[in-house]
Design a protein around this motif. Structure first.
Motif, PDB file in Angstrom:
ATOM      1  N   ARG A   1      -4.099  -5.130  -3.747  1.00 26.04           N
ATOM      2  CA  ARG A   1      -4.408  -4.097  -4.726  1.00 26.04           C
ATOM      3  C   ARG A   1      -4.136  -4.643  -6.110  1.00 26.04           C
ATOM      4  O   ARG A   1      -3.217  -5.435  -6.306  1.00 26.04           O
ATOM      5  CB  ARG A   1      -3.526  -2.849  -4.519  1.00 26.04           C
ATOM      6  CG  ARG A   1      -3.838  -2.044  -3.279  1.00 26.04           C
ATOM      7  CD  ARG A   1      -5.187  -1.355  -3.392  1.00 26.04           C
ATOM      8  NE  ARG A   1      -5.466  -0.538  -2.246  1.00 26.04           N
ATOM      9  CZ  ARG A   1      -6.144  -0.935  -1.184  1.00 26.04           C
ATOM     10  NH1 ARG A   1      -6.577  -2.166  -1.098  1.00 26.04           N
ATOM     11  NH2 ARG A   1      -6.384  -0.123  -0.185  1.00 26.04           N
TER      12      ARG A   1
ATOM     13  N   LEU B   1      -4.326   2.061  -9.366  1.00 24.92           N
ATOM     14  CA  LEU B   1      -4.445   1.011  -8.358  1.00 24.92           C
ATOM     15  C   LEU B   1      -5.913   0.826  -8.032  1.00 24.92           C
ATOM     16  O   LEU B   1      -6.640   1.807  -7.897  1.00 24.92           O
ATOM     17  CB  LEU B   1      -3.702   1.403  -7.076  1.00 24.92           C
ATOM     18  CG  LEU B   1      -2.196   1.463  -7.178  1.00 24.92           C
ATOM     19  CD1 LEU B   1      -1.761   2.887  -7.401  1.00 24.92           C
ATOM     20  CD2 LEU B   1      -1.575   0.904  -5.935  1.00 24.92           C
TER      21      LEU B   1
ATOM     22  N   THR C   1      -8.903  -1.780  -5.785  1.00 26.79           N
ATOM     23  CA  THR C   1      -9.155  -2.818  -4.787  1.00 26.79           C
ATOM     24  C   THR C   1      -9.880  -3.961  -5.486  1.00 26.79           C
ATOM     25  O   THR C   1     -10.888  -3.726  -6.152  1.00 26.79           O
ATOM     26  CB  THR C   1     -10.029  -2.261  -3.654  1.00 26.79           C
ATOM     27  OG1 THR C   1      -9.360  -1.151  -3.075  1.00 26.79           O
ATOM     28  CG2 THR C   1     -10.264  -3.311  -2.588  1.00 26.79           C
TER      29      THR C   1
ATOM     30  N   PHE D   1       0.810  -1.203   0.000  1.00 30.21           N
ATOM     31  CA  PHE D   1       0.000   0.000   0.000  1.00 30.21           C
ATOM     32  C   PHE D   1       0.847   1.258   0.000  1.00 30.21           C
ATOM     33  O   PHE D   1       0.336   2.357   0.034  1.00 30.21           O
ATOM     34  CB  PHE D   1      -0.978  -0.041   1.170  1.00 30.21           C
ATOM     35  CG  PHE D   1      -1.776  -1.315   1.154  1.00 30.21           C
ATOM     36  CD1 PHE D   1      -2.567  -1.622   0.053  1.00 30.21           C
ATOM     37  CD2 PHE D   1      -1.699  -2.215   2.175  1.00 30.21           C
ATOM     38  CE1 PHE D   1      -3.280  -2.808  -0.005  1.00 30.21           C
ATOM     39  CE2 PHE D   1      -2.416  -3.407   2.131  1.00 30.21           C
ATOM     40  CZ  PHE D   1      -3.203  -3.699   1.037  1.00 30.21           C
TER      41      PHE D   1
END
Length: 72
Positions: free
Chosen positions: A44, A34, A36, A14
Motif C-alpha cells: 500500500r 492509502l 494500491t 493492511f
C-alpha cells in the motif's frame, strides 16, 4: 495523557487505516490516505500528513497508533 494508544503487535500493513499514526524516520506521521500501487497491487502507498508518500510492502510491519474511541 495522550489520546493515541499503541496497538498490539504484530500489525500487518493492511491493518493500517486512515487517521492512524505510524512511526517512520524517528517520528510519528499521520496517515491521510492509502492507495494500491500500480497494477501489481502489492503493498500500500501511505499518503502521510507531511505530504510524503511511503510504500508499505506486504511483509513490512510498522508501529501504529490509533485514536482511541470513547463512547458514552
Amino acid at each position: 495523557m495522550s489520546d493515541w494508544c499503541e496497538l498490539p503487535r504484530p500489525l500487518g500493513p493492511f491493518d493500517v487505516r486512515r487517521g492512524d499514526r505510524v512511526l517512520l524516520g524517528g517520528g510519528w506521521r499521520g496517515v491521510r490516505d492509502l492507495r494500491t500501487p500500480g497494477h501489481s497491487g502489492r503493498g500500500r502507498v501511505l499518503h502521510l500528513d507531511d505530504g510524503r508518500l511511503y510504500l508499505l510492502r506486504p511483509t513490512e510491519r510498522l508501529p501504529v497508533a490509533r485514536r482511541s474511541v470513547v463512547r458514552p
